[in-house]
Enzyme design. Sequence first.
Site, mmCIF file in Angstrom:
data_model
loop_
_atom_site.group_PDB
_atom_site.id
_atom_site.type_symbol
_atom_site.label_atom_id
_atom_site.label_comp_id
_atom_site.label_asym_id
_atom_site.label_seq_id
_atom_site.Cartn_x
_atom_site.Cartn_y
_atom_site.Cartn_z
ATOM 1 C CG ASN A 6 -1.725 1.214 1.414
ATOM 2 O OD1 ASN A 6 -1.773 2.055 0.513
ATOM 3 N ND2 ASN A 6 -2.378 1.342 2.558
ATOM 4 C CE LYS A 8 -0.299 3.252 4.712
ATOM 5 N NZ LYS A 8 -0.199 3.350 6.166
ATOM 6 C CG HIS A 92 -6.028 2.027 5.054
ATOM 7 N ND1 HIS A 92 -5.587 2.983 5.951
ATOM 8 C CD2 HIS A 92 -5.031 1.123 4.953
ATOM 9 C CE1 HIS A 92 -4.372 2.663 6.355
ATOM 10 N NE2 HIS A 92 -4.013 1.534 5.766
ATOM 11 C CD GLU A 94 -3.009 5.537 6.677
ATOM 12 O OE1 GLU A 94 -2.981 5.581 5.433
ATOM 13 O OE2 GLU A 94 -2.106 5.020 7.361
ATOM 14 C CD GLU A 165 -3.851 -2.466 7.179
ATOM 15 O OE1 GLU A 165 -2.763 -2.729 6.674
ATOM 16 O OE2 GLU A 165 -4.449 -1.401 6.964
ATOM 17 N N GLY A 171 2.015 2.347 10.814
ATOM 18 C CA GLY A 171 2.967 3.441 10.673
ATOM 19 C C GLY A 171 3.627 3.862 11.980
ATOM 20 C CB SER A 211 4.740 -1.665 12.085
ATOM 21 O OG SER A 211 4.321 -0.313 12.257
HETATM 22 P P1 PGA Z 1 2.462 0.311 7.691
HETATM 23 O O1 PGA Z 1 1.021 0.495 6.975
HETATM 24 O O2 PGA Z 1 3.030 -0.979 7.154
HETATM 25 O O3 PGA Z 1 3.246 1.512 7.273
HETATM 26 O O4 PGA Z 1 2.206 0.236 9.144
HETATM 27 C C1 PGA Z 1 0.186 -0.596 6.732
HETATM 28 C C2 PGA Z 1 -1.104 -0.103 6.124
HETATM 29 O O5 PGA Z 1 -1.582 0.953 6.547
HETATM 30 O O6 PGA Z 1 -1.688 -0.747 5.232
#
Ligand code: PGA
Length: 254
Positions: A6, A8, A92, A94, A165, A171, A211
């Site tokens: 992803n 982003k 997601h 976010e 997640e 993140g 992460s």
């Molecule tokens: P990250 O993000 O690996 O940077 O924690 C995962 C995601 O949001 O899909």
Amino acid sequence: MLIAGNWKMNTNAASAVELAQGIIQESADAAAVRVAVCPPAPFLSGVRAALKGSRVRLGAQNMYWADHGAFTGEVSAQMLLSVGCHYVILGHSERRQHFGETDGGVSSKVKQAVRTGLIPIICVGERLNHRKTGKEQQVVATQVKHALEDLKKIQSPSSLVIAYEPVWAIGTGETATPEQAQTMHRFIRSLVSRQFGKNFASGLHILYGGSMKPSNAKDLLRQKDVDGGLIGGASLKSEVFGQIIHAAQEVQQG
Ligand code: PGA
């Protein structure tokens, strides 16, 4: 096993193509692993051209549920299919957090993706306060229930993917322990089993996200109910993402 990146809101037209090319190379000798990349919408076409002839599949990061019309700034499932997308990330955290996405909206999008033949990667996960108060399963159960609402006609478990997640792990550098991931993945599979039956549930890909990186990928992917990863930060460098792909390949081959 499915490993999806992803990206982003990162990369530009040139670096997106470069990253895709690097990932093609990294995944060339990992035939046991399904690999996907989800670039920002403006770069889907360019990345599609770069991926041509490779095993790496294309996904988008969001879509709207209507077929077409006066929805300024949105993209439809049909548009994503027409630029070669196989997958679309939906719900997601976010998007839920910054763009007001609701369980109801996610449900409409999932229905539209499945109806049009796009595979939704449905994201669910609890916040830290939920976990601290022991409500993580309750929260995830509600999200899963809404996301799968009215999906009666679905036949094959390969028509959708669920990504667990935990919001506190995205993140942040903080990762769920393999045991925490396994417990939640098994719980999600049991929810899906109740709605669609045991065979369907056992064939469903449930990804872990939050992460995931080369140093923890193998331990997470080794868990019985963890069928892959949705990777943000560690998917932006092809060598790093490649290490996760290879970890998945090793786990897959036992
Ligand atoms: P990250 O993000 O690996 O940077 O924690 C995962 C995601 O949001 O899909």
